[in-house]
Design an enzyme around this catalytic site. Structure first.
Site, PDB file in Angstrom:
ATOM      1  N   THR A   1     -13.901  14.190 -26.527  1.00  0.00           N
ATOM      2  CA  THR A   1     -14.918  13.624 -25.643  1.00  0.00           C
ATOM      3  C   THR A   1     -14.571  13.981 -24.194  1.00  0.00           C
ATOM      4  O   THR A   1     -13.409  13.993 -23.811  1.00  0.00           O
ATOM      5  CB  THR A   1     -15.027  12.098 -25.811  1.00  0.00           C
TER       6      THR A   1
ATOM      7  N   ALA B   1      -8.539  26.163 -34.771  1.00  0.00           N
ATOM      8  CA  ALA B   1      -9.379  25.073 -35.245  1.00  0.00           C
ATOM      9  C   ALA B   1     -10.782  25.179 -34.659  1.00  0.00           C
ATOM     10  O   ALA B   1     -11.015  25.859 -33.650  1.00  0.00           O
ATOM     11  CB  ALA B   1      -8.757  23.734 -34.853  1.00  0.00           C
TER      12      ALA B   1
ATOM     13  N   VAL C   1     -13.340  23.339 -32.472  1.00  0.00           N
ATOM     14  CA  VAL C   1     -13.269  22.293 -31.455  1.00  0.00           C
ATOM     15  C   VAL C   1     -14.678  21.995 -30.969  1.00  0.00           C
ATOM     16  O   VAL C   1     -15.418  22.908 -30.571  1.00  0.00           O
ATOM     17  CB  VAL C   1     -12.375  22.713 -30.277  1.00  0.00           C
TER      18      VAL C   1
ATOM     19  N   TYR D   1     -11.118   0.454 -12.888  1.00  0.00           N
ATOM     20  CA  TYR D   1     -10.863   1.663 -13.669  1.00  0.00           C
ATOM     21  C   TYR D   1      -9.558   1.516 -14.452  1.00  0.00           C
ATOM     22  O   TYR D   1      -9.504   1.795 -15.658  1.00  0.00           O
ATOM     23  CB  TYR D   1     -10.779   2.885 -12.759  1.00  0.00           C
TER      24      TYR D   1
ATOM     25  N   SER E   1     -10.010  -0.703 -17.349  1.00  0.00           N
ATOM     26  CA  SER E   1     -10.798  -0.091 -18.421  1.00  0.00           C
ATOM     27  C   SER E   1      -9.920   0.832 -19.260  1.00  0.00           C
ATOM     28  O   SER E   1     -10.048   0.891 -20.490  1.00  0.00           O
ATOM     29  CB  SER E   1     -11.994   0.677 -17.845  1.00  0.00           C
ATOM     30  N   LYS E   2      -9.015   1.555 -18.617  1.00  0.00           N
ATOM     31  CA  LYS E   2      -8.100   2.423 -19.358  1.00  0.00           C
ATOM     32  C   LYS E   2      -7.073   1.593 -20.137  1.00  0.00           C
ATOM     33  O   LYS E   2      -6.669   1.974 -21.242  1.00  0.00           O
ATOM     34  CB  LYS E   2      -7.393   3.382 -18.397  1.00  0.00           C
TER      35      LYS E   2
ATOM     36  N   GLY F   1       0.254  11.087 -17.426  1.00  0.00           N
ATOM     37  CA  GLY F   1       1.138  10.997 -16.265  1.00  0.00           C
ATOM     38  C   GLY F   1       0.346  11.200 -14.986  1.00  0.00           C
ATOM     39  O   GLY F   1      -0.783  10.747 -14.856  1.00  0.00           O
TER      40      GLY F   1
END
Length: 316
Positions: free
Chosen positions: A26, A45, A47, A181, A184-185, A214
Site C-alpha cells: 500500500t 515476485a 508486486v 500522526y 496513528s502510527k 528509523g
C-alpha cells in the site's frame, strides 16, 4: 523456504528469489513504499502497488521497470480513507492467494485544521490505522490461501514517544498534527502486534510482523525522477545527517526483510540496526508500551466498532 538455520546471513543487496509469490504494497507509488516495491520486484515476485492515484502509480511502475528488468509489477486503485471501497479493491487484485501485504501507505499532515475521512474519522487515524485494519479483513481469505503469508505493518520511530488516549482516538479534544500522526502510527503498530496474537489463537497460517524505517530522509534518498529528485545541494547540506539517519531506500529494508526472510516470525518487530535509526535491519525488542495487551485489546474492539469488521476472526 528453507529453515532459518540453513539460510545464509541476510544481505540487503542480495535478496532471495521469490518467483511465484504475490505481494501487495500500500502506498507503493512514493517514498518508502516505492522502494519496498522496487526491492521486492527484484526478487521475481509479482508486486501490486496500492495507490490513490492511478497516474502516480503508472509513473512508479515505469520507474521500477527501468531499474528492475522484467519486473512483474501492476497497480490497483486504493483509497484507505474510504472504507466502503476496500472490498472491491481486494476483488480487483486478480490473484488466487497473497503471500504478503505491506501496510505502508499513510497520511501525514503538518498543519491544522483537523480533517476527516468520508466516513467521519480523523484523517490520519482513519487512513493510517482504520484503513489498514479494514483492508486486512478483506485480504484475509487471500492471505490464508498462501502457505505462510505475512502482514507487515510499517510503523514509525515517531510512535516510540507517543501514547494512545483511548478516550480520544479521533483527536477531537487534543489535535496537534505531528503528535496525531505519531499516535496513528502507534495505533497501527498495536494492531500489528495484536493481529498476530489473535491469528495464532485461531490457528491461522498467517503471521503479522511490525517494522519501522528509523530516520529516513528524502535528501539521503537516491533519485528516482520524477518520483524523487535528489539535488546536489540537498545531498551536501544533509551529508552530516547520514551519520545518524538514512535514505528512504534503506528505510524500506526492514519491511522487505519481514516479507522475505524465513527467520522472521510473527509478533516480532524489526528496525534499523544502529540506534533504531539507520543501518541494516535487525530484530528489536517490542517497545514496552506496545506490549500492553489491555491497550491493544481496547483499541482492537474500538476499531471493530468503527469499521464494522474484525480482521482476526478468520482462521487460516
Amino acid at each position: 523456504m528453507s529453515s532459518a538455520s540453513s539460510t545464509p546471513p541476510w544481505n540487503v543487496q542480495r535478496l532471495p528469489r521469490a518467483y511465484g509469490s504475490a505481494f501487495l504494497v500500500t502506498g507503493g507509488n512514493a517514498g518508502i513504499g516505492y522502494f519496498v516495491a522496487e526491492q521486492l520486484s527484484a526478487t521475481g515476485a509479482t508486486v501490486v502497488l496500492g495507490s490513490r492515484s492511478p497516474a502516480k502509480a503508472e509513473v512508479a511502475m515505469a520507474s521500477i521497470r527501468a531499474h528492475v528488468p522484467d519486473a512483474r509489477v501492476r497497480a490497483v486503485r486504493l483509497d484507505l480513507a474510504d472504507l466502503s471501497s476496500l472490498q472491491a479493491v481486494v476483488e480487483s487484485l486478480e490473484v488466487d492467494c497473497l503471500d504478503a501485504v505491506v501496510h505502508n501507505a499513510g497520511v501525514a499532515l503538518d498543519d491544522p485544521p483537523r480533517k476527516e475521512t468520508r466516513d467521519g474519522h480523523e484523517l490520519m487515524f482513519g487512513t493510517n490505522h482504520l484503513g489498514h485494519f479494514a483492508l486486512t479483513q478483506w485480504l484475509m481469505p487471500l492471505l490464508s490461501a498462501a502457505p505462510a503469508a505475512r502482514v507487515v505493518t510499517v510503523g514509525s520511530f515517531a510512535a516510540k514517544s507517543e501514547r494512545l488516549n483511548l478516550d480520544d482516538l479521533q483527536s477531537r479534544k487534543d489535535y496537534e498534527p505531528k503528535r496525531t500522526y505519531g499516535r496513528s502510527k502507534l495505533a497501527q503498530m498495536y494492531f500489528g502486534v495484536e493481529l498476530d496474537r489473535r491469528l495464532h489463537t485461531v490457528g491461522s497460517t498467517v503471521a503479522s510482523v511490525v517494522v519501522h524505517p528509523g530516520g529516513a530522509l528524502d535528501s539521503l534518498t537516491p533519485s528516482r525522477p520524477p518520483i524523487h529528485v535528489r539535488t546536489t545541494g540537498a545531498r551536501l547540506s544533509t551529508a552530516p545527517a547520514a551519520l545518524l539517519v538514512q535514505g528512504k531506500h534503506a528505510g524500506a529494508w526492514p519491511a522487505v526483510r519481514a516479507v522475505l526472510d524465513p527467520a522472521v516470525r510473527g509478533g516480532q518487530m524489526w528496525g534499523p540496526r544502529v540506534f533504531g535509526l539507520r543501518g541494516e535491519p535487525r530484530r528489536e525488542t517490542v517497545w514496552n508500551h506496545l506490549a500492553d495487551t489491555s491497550v491493544a485489546a481496547r483499541l482492537w474492539d474500538t476499531s471493530c466498532d468503527m469499521t464494522g469488521v474484525d480482521p482476526g476472526a478468520i482462521p487460516g
